[in-house]
Enzyme design. Structure first.
Site, PDB file in Angstrom:
ATOM      1  N   ASP A  39      79.528  53.361 -59.786  1.00  0.00           N
ATOM      2  CA  ASP A  39      79.669  52.640 -58.521  1.00  0.00           C
ATOM      3  C   ASP A  39      79.231  51.180 -58.653  1.00  0.00           C
ATOM      4  OD1 ASP A  39      80.252  52.484 -55.707  1.00  0.00           O
ATOM      5  OD2 ASP A  39      78.099  52.218 -55.453  1.00  0.00           O
TER       6      ASP A  39
ATOM      7  N   ASP B 212      76.189  53.602 -47.902  1.00  0.00           N
ATOM      8  CA  ASP B 212      76.329  52.567 -48.937  1.00  0.00           C
ATOM      9  C   ASP B 212      75.247  51.499 -48.735  1.00  0.00           C
ATOM     10  OD1 ASP B 212      77.173  51.141 -51.111  1.00  0.00           O
ATOM     11  OD2 ASP B 212      79.057  50.458 -50.230  1.00  0.00           O
TER      12      ASP B 212
END
Length: 436
Positions: free
Chosen positions: A155, A308
């Site tokens: 990520d 996130d």
């Protein structure tokens, strides 16, 4: 609410009285001790919390946070990130490996687990797919799983090499770990800094087309079919990506996806005054994409919510828009934004919204089940969905202050959080206020 409290040892019994069940809405009471929810409350519990009709639910789970440790402790630490999680009602968070150094070895996964032993929530490390997240050499998936990794991800970076992605999916089948993909075709992104569209044109900022995300989602749906591997799509933001995920599910593939509150709350117009607090990646999209996000949530295409959570220092975010880093914090506003953007407009029931923050993420990563029923670990959140408050970043537990929601008036506030039976958060002034 009132709290006739008597904090005691770990085996002391806490009774939460006059709460409302998060699914049925019925009035309930729950007692817990030694980290577990009890079958029934004793006649004389050590501590009583009068909930006054507040909602009692399993602790929230966030599969996608950035705790910045090791290496970037000016932004966040495991301790401060976990404190922010507890304030937001979370009892488990999965932390991404794009730290400095990258979490790409057994030693670093074990280091995070050791560092998190005294944190205020369960911290579940995600290991890198490739060494150094450089997209060239796969890490040791089996050993990383044995060390405690709960997923694999690069990520922050895409896996641009399709052949390598294929091998990763095939290798990961030797484990129970999903490959969590940050979908971004770098050749389409170029040096863009916000969503490609009218707002970017007006501001003179280079844009990132939605296709930079969706073409990679479409590619990895195809690779999921080729390999029969398991792909979890991170922070999806646009209609074409939801369509690709929907198609993969219709074909019976092992694919799942997540999205974040900012994608159902905001559009790229939030950047209109060059506000770097609204700069994130994937970027805020068009209103069409925002509506598609809500539709994908409502029809079940989206499997779970994540924040996130991506803290940065204020100095970093004060730079010119093109130079400021991507990312916003989200742990302490997630529940209220869910109520504001999805529950109050009638897109989801409160119980379904909570499921997407509790049971659903546990299913996606295969985590142990948690409930508010007897025998379950006492990972609990008590919150008032009607309590109004104003987002004030100066009061955040996170070191990050970078959110476009600063100053917003919202409803829905966490009153108390318990992890393994230990109180990890209490709202200041609330009867369940912690004094540990």
């Amino acid at each position: 609410m009132s709290d006739s409290s008597a904090r005691g040892a770990a085996n002391a019994v806490t009774l939460i009285r006059d709460a409302r069940h998060w699914q049925t809405g019925e009035r309930i009471e729950r007692a817990f001790a030694n980290g577990q929810v009890l079958e029934r409350a004793p006649a004389a519990p050590d501590r009583v919390i009068e909930a006054g009709g507040a909602i009692l639910a399993p602790g929230l789970v966030d599969l996608h946070v950035h705790l910045r440790e090791p290496g970037q402790t000016a932004k966040e630490t495991i301790e401060s990130g976990a404190r922010a999680a507890a304030a937001g009602g979370f009892t488990s968070v999965a932390c991404m490996p794009n730290t400095k150094p990258v979490l790409d070895s057994v030693a670093w996964i074990e280091w995070v687990r050791h560092r998190a032993e005294k944190a205020l929530c369960r911290v579940l490390p995600i290991a890198a797919v490739t060494v150094g997240q450089e997209g060239a050499q796969l890490t040791e998936f089996v050993a990383l799983e044995r060390a405690g990794a709960v997923a694999l991800s690069d990520d922050g970076r895409p896996i641009m090499n399709a052949g390598l992605m294929r091998h990763a999916l095939e290798y990961a089948k030797q484990t129970r770990l999903p490959i969590v993909v940050h979908e971004e075709d770098l050749t389409l992104r170029g040096d863009g800094a916000m969503n490609e569209g009218l707002t970017a044109t007006r501001l003179g900022i280079r844009g990132i087309p939605a296709a930079a995300e969706s073409v990679m989602v479409r590619r990895d749906v195809e690779l999921a079919e080729l390999t029969q591997g398991r792909v979890h799509f991170a922070h999806l933001s646009c209609k074409a990506s939801f369509d690709a995920l929907r198609d993969g599910k219709a074909r019976g593939l092992r694919v799942s996806g997540e999205t974040c509150p900012h994608y159902w709350m905001l559009t790229d117009e939030a950047v209109a005054d060059y506000d770097t607090r609204a700069k994130m990646n994937p970027p805020l999209r068009s209103d069409l994409d925002r509506e598609a996000t809500v539709e994908a949530i409502a029809d079940g295409t989206i499997d779970c919510f994540v924040t996130d959570h991506a803290p940065h220092t204020e100095d970093e975010k004060r730079q010119p828009f093109d130079q400021a880093p991507f990312g916003i914090v989200g742990l302490e506003t997630a529940l209220a934004l869910t109520i504001a953007g999805l529950v109050r407009p009638g897109h989801l029931s409160l119980s379904r919204a909570l499921e997407l923050w509790t049971e659903a993420p546990r299913r996606v990563f295969g985590l142990p089940e948690v409930s508010i029923e007897p025998g379950s670990p006492a990972d609990l959140v008590l919150f008032d969905p009607e309590l109004e408050w104003t987002v004030d970043t100066s009061r955040f537990a996170s070191r990050g202050r970078n959110t476009p929601f600063d100053g917003w008036r919202l409803s829905g506030r966490v009153l108390a959080t318990f992890c393994g039976g230990q109180q990890t958060f209490a709202l200041e002034g609330a009867p369940a206020e912690a004094r540990a």
